[in-house]
Design a protein around this motif. Structure first.
Motif, PDB file in Angstrom:
ATOM      1  N   MET A 140      52.291  82.357  -2.964  1.00 47.11           N
ATOM      2  CA  MET A 140      53.176  81.269  -3.292  1.00 47.11           C
ATOM      3  C   MET A 140      54.350  81.277  -2.319  1.00 47.11           C
ATOM      4  O   MET A 140      54.806  82.343  -1.920  1.00 47.11           O
ATOM      5  CB  MET A 140      53.741  81.437  -4.702  1.00 47.11           C
ATOM      6  CG  MET A 140      52.743  81.317  -5.788  1.00 47.11           C
ATOM      7  SD  MET A 140      53.646  81.374  -7.356  1.00 47.11           S
ATOM      8  CE  MET A 140      52.303  81.852  -8.388  1.00 47.11           C
ATOM      9  N   THR A 141      54.829  80.111  -2.026  1.00 47.67           N
ATOM     10  CA  THR A 141      55.963  79.989  -1.120  1.00 47.67           C
ATOM     11  C   THR A 141      57.112  79.291  -1.832  1.00 47.67           C
ATOM     12  O   THR A 141      56.927  78.259  -2.462  1.00 47.67           O
ATOM     13  CB  THR A 141      55.579  79.186   0.142  1.00 47.67           C
ATOM     14  OG1 THR A 141      54.467  79.806   0.768  1.00 47.67           O
ATOM     15  CG2 THR A 141      56.729  79.109   1.111  1.00 47.67           C
ATOM     16  N   ILE A 142      58.299  79.871  -1.710  1.00 48.63           N
ATOM     17  CA  ILE A 142      59.518  79.241  -2.195  1.00 48.63           C
ATOM     18  C   ILE A 142      60.442  79.049  -1.003  1.00 48.63           C
ATOM     19  O   ILE A 142      60.230  79.627   0.064  1.00 48.63           O
ATOM     20  CB  ILE A 142      60.215  80.088  -3.284  1.00 48.63           C
ATOM     21  CG1 ILE A 142      60.684  81.443  -2.711  1.00 48.63           C
ATOM     22  CG2 ILE A 142      59.306  80.283  -4.482  1.00 48.63           C
ATOM     23  CD1 ILE A 142      61.578  82.245  -3.654  1.00 48.63           C
ATOM     24  N   ASN A 166      65.065  79.049   3.811  1.00 46.49           N
ATOM     25  CA  ASN A 166      63.980  79.663   4.576  1.00 46.49           C
ATOM     26  C   ASN A 166      62.766  79.901   3.686  1.00 46.49           C
ATOM     27  O   ASN A 166      62.908  80.249   2.513  1.00 46.49           O
ATOM     28  CB  ASN A 166      64.429  81.010   5.165  1.00 46.49           C
ATOM     29  CG  ASN A 166      65.568  80.843   6.136  1.00 46.49           C
ATOM     30  OD1 ASN A 166      65.489  80.061   7.072  1.00 46.49           O
ATOM     31  ND2 ASN A 166      66.646  81.562   5.909  1.00 46.49           N
ATOM     32  N   ALA A 167      61.576  79.743   4.261  1.00 46.69           N
ATOM     33  CA  ALA A 167      60.350  80.011   3.514  1.00 46.69           C
ATOM     34  C   ALA A 167      60.292  81.491   3.155  1.00 46.69           C
ATOM     35  O   ALA A 167      60.613  82.359   3.969  1.00 46.69           O
ATOM     36  CB  ALA A 167      59.138  79.629   4.347  1.00 46.69           C
ATOM     37  N   HIS A 168      59.916  81.771   1.911  1.00 44.71           N
ATOM     38  CA  HIS A 168      59.833  83.152   1.419  1.00 44.71           C
ATOM     39  C   HIS A 168      58.595  83.250   0.538  1.00 44.71           C
ATOM     40  O   HIS A 168      58.412  82.433  -0.368  1.00 44.71           O
ATOM     41  CB  HIS A 168      61.102  83.484   0.627  1.00 44.71           C
ATOM     42  CG  HIS A 168      61.192  84.893   0.169  1.00 44.71           C
ATOM     43  ND1 HIS A 168      61.652  85.898   0.988  1.00 44.71           N
ATOM     44  CD2 HIS A 168      60.882  85.474  -1.014  1.00 44.71           C
ATOM     45  CE1 HIS A 168      61.622  87.035   0.320  1.00 44.71           C
ATOM     46  NE2 HIS A 168      61.163  86.803  -0.899  1.00 44.71           N
ATOM     47  N   GLU A 169      57.759  84.227   0.803  1.00 46.51           N
ATOM     48  CA  GLU A 169      56.527  84.410   0.042  1.00 46.51           C
ATOM     49  C   GLU A 169      56.774  85.280  -1.187  1.00 46.51           C
ATOM     50  O   GLU A 169      57.450  86.301  -1.099  1.00 46.51           O
ATOM     51  CB  GLU A 169      55.459  85.072   0.915  1.00 46.51           C
ATOM     52  CG  GLU A 169      54.967  84.196   2.059  1.00 46.51           C
ATOM     53  CD  GLU A 169      54.236  82.948   1.598  1.00 46.51           C
ATOM     54  OE1 GLU A 169      53.475  83.014   0.612  1.00 46.51           O
ATOM     55  OE2 GLU A 169      54.450  81.888   2.220  1.00 46.51           O
ATOM     56  N   ALA A 175      53.748  86.002  -7.266  1.00 47.85           N
ATOM     57  CA  ALA A 175      53.555  85.300  -8.533  1.00 47.85           C
ATOM     58  C   ALA A 175      54.894  84.757  -9.002  1.00 47.85           C
ATOM     59  O   ALA A 175      55.946  85.146  -8.490  1.00 47.85           O
ATOM     60  CB  ALA A 175      52.991  86.270  -9.573  1.00 47.85           C
ATOM     61  N   ALA A 176      54.847  83.876  -9.993  1.00 49.53           N
ATOM     62  CA  ALA A 176      56.073  83.366 -10.585  1.00 49.53           C
ATOM     63  C   ALA A 176      56.881  84.542 -11.124  1.00 49.53           C
ATOM     64  O   ALA A 176      56.318  85.553 -11.545  1.00 49.53           O
ATOM     65  CB  ALA A 176      55.747  82.376 -11.699  1.00 49.53           C
ATOM     66  N   MET A 177      58.204  84.431 -11.082  1.00 47.42           N
ATOM     67  CA  MET A 177      59.069  85.513 -11.544  1.00 47.42           C
ATOM     68  C   MET A 177      60.390  84.936 -12.000  1.00 47.42           C
ATOM     69  O   MET A 177      60.697  83.774 -11.731  1.00 47.42           O
ATOM     70  CB  MET A 177      59.286  86.532 -10.433  1.00 47.42           C
ATOM     71  CG  MET A 177      59.977  85.978  -9.194  1.00 47.42           C
ATOM     72  SD  MET A 177      60.178  87.177  -7.854  1.00 47.42           S
ATOM     73  CE  MET A 177      58.499  87.524  -7.413  1.00 47.42           C
ATOM     74  N   THR A 178      61.178  85.767 -12.673  1.00 41.50           N
ATOM     75  CA  THR A 178      62.509  85.338 -13.085  1.00 41.50           C
ATOM     76  C   THR A 178      63.465  85.462 -11.895  1.00 41.50           C
ATOM     77  O   THR A 178      63.171  86.148 -10.909  1.00 41.50           O
ATOM     78  CB  THR A 178      63.050  86.191 -14.241  1.00 41.50           C
ATOM     79  OG1 THR A 178      63.235  87.527 -13.784  1.00 41.50           O
ATOM     80  CG2 THR A 178      62.122  86.155 -15.446  1.00 41.50           C
ATOM     81  N   THR A 213      65.810  84.642 -17.731  1.00 41.08           N
ATOM     82  CA  THR A 213      64.873  83.674 -18.306  1.00 41.08           C
ATOM     83  C   THR A 213      64.532  82.526 -17.360  1.00 41.08           C
ATOM     84  O   THR A 213      63.489  81.902 -17.512  1.00 41.08           O
ATOM     85  CB  THR A 213      65.427  83.089 -19.625  1.00 41.08           C
ATOM     86  OG1 THR A 213      66.701  82.489 -19.375  1.00 41.08           O
ATOM     87  CG2 THR A 213      65.551  84.172 -20.681  1.00 41.08           C
ATOM     88  N   ALA A 214      65.396  82.242 -16.401  1.00 39.36           N
ATOM     89  CA  ALA A 214      65.115  81.175 -15.427  1.00 39.36           C
ATOM     90  C   ALA A 214      63.996  81.634 -14.491  1.00 39.36           C
ATOM     91  O   ALA A 214      64.026  82.755 -13.997  1.00 39.36           O
ATOM     92  CB  ALA A 214      66.369  80.845 -14.634  1.00 39.36           C
ATOM     93  N   THR A 215      63.009  80.777 -14.267  1.00 38.79           N
ATOM     94  CA  THR A 215      61.862  81.180 -13.454  1.00 38.79           C
ATOM     95  C   THR A 215      61.832  80.491 -12.100  1.00 38.79           C
ATOM     96  O   THR A 215      62.340  79.393 -11.916  1.00 38.79           O
ATOM     97  CB  THR A 215      60.536  80.896 -14.185  1.00 38.79           C
ATOM     98  OG1 THR A 215      60.461  79.508 -14.507  1.00 38.79           O
ATOM     99  CG2 THR A 215      60.430  81.715 -15.458  1.00 38.79           C
ATOM    100  N   VAL A 216      61.196  81.191 -11.183  1.00 35.35           N
ATOM    101  CA  VAL A 216      60.967  80.721  -9.814  1.00 35.35           C
ATOM    102  C   VAL A 216      59.455  80.729  -9.619  1.00 35.35           C
ATOM    103  O   VAL A 216      58.797  81.716  -9.931  1.00 35.35           O
ATOM    104  CB  VAL A 216      61.641  81.686  -8.810  1.00 35.35           C
ATOM    105  CG1 VAL A 216      61.319  81.298  -7.387  1.00 35.35           C
ATOM    106  CG2 VAL A 216      63.139  81.733  -9.040  1.00 35.35           C
ATOM    107  N   SER A 217      58.919  79.628  -9.120  1.00 35.03           N
ATOM    108  CA  SER A 217      57.477  79.560  -8.897  1.00 35.03           C
ATOM    109  C   SER A 217      57.193  78.805  -7.606  1.00 35.03           C
ATOM    110  O   SER A 217      58.115  78.383  -6.906  1.00 35.03           O
ATOM    111  CB  SER A 217      56.788  78.889 -10.087  1.00 35.03           C
ATOM    112  OG  SER A 217      57.298  77.587 -10.286  1.00 35.03           O
ATOM    113  N   ASP A 218      55.919  78.636  -7.290  1.00 31.61           N
ATOM    114  CA  ASP A 218      55.506  78.002  -6.048  1.00 31.61           C
ATOM    115  C   ASP A 218      56.248  76.683  -5.830  1.00 31.61           C
ATOM    116  O   ASP A 218      56.280  75.831  -6.718  1.00 31.61           O
ATOM    117  CB  ASP A 218      54.000  77.763  -6.066  1.00 31.61           C
ATOM    118  CG  ASP A 218      53.455  77.368  -4.708  1.00 31.61           C
ATOM    119  OD1 ASP A 218      53.959  77.895  -3.692  1.00 31.61           O
ATOM    120  OD2 ASP A 218      52.533  76.545  -4.648  1.00 31.61           O
ATOM    121  N   GLY A 219      56.885  76.550  -4.686  1.00 29.51           N
ATOM    122  CA  GLY A 219      57.600  75.333  -4.327  1.00 29.51           C
ATOM    123  C   GLY A 219      59.052  75.283  -4.764  1.00 29.51           C
ATOM    124  O   GLY A 219      59.755  74.334  -4.425  1.00 29.51           O
TER     125      GLY A 219
END
Length: 66
Positions: free
Chosen positions: A1-3, A8-11, A14-17, A48-54
């Motif tokens: 996944m890329t955020i 800057n692009a960062h790999e 998986a989704a995480m807090t 509780t806030a999540t970060v996921s692909d995109g």
């Protein structure tokens, strides 16, 4: 996944807090503020806030000094 992390692009695997992301990038336990997808995230909500692909994440650390 890329955020996008501070523009800057960062790999991530998986989704995480936000807390987990901060630990991964070396900011765990440091005073900072964050934003996910243009929404401010309070430090009390980092667990509780999540970060996921995109996700677009901005992290700013706080430093004392003049």
């Amino acid at each position: 996944m890329t955020i996008q992390l501070n523009g800057n692009a960062h790999e991530i695997a998986a989704a995480m807090t936000v807390d987990e992301l901060l630990e991964r990038i070396g900011f765990g336990g440091k005073p900072c503020v964050g934003e996910v997808d243009e929404q401010a995230v309070s430090p009390r909500d980092f667990g509780t806030a999540t970060v996921s692909d995109g996700s677009r994440v901005e992290v700013v650390t706080l430093a004392a000094g003049g």
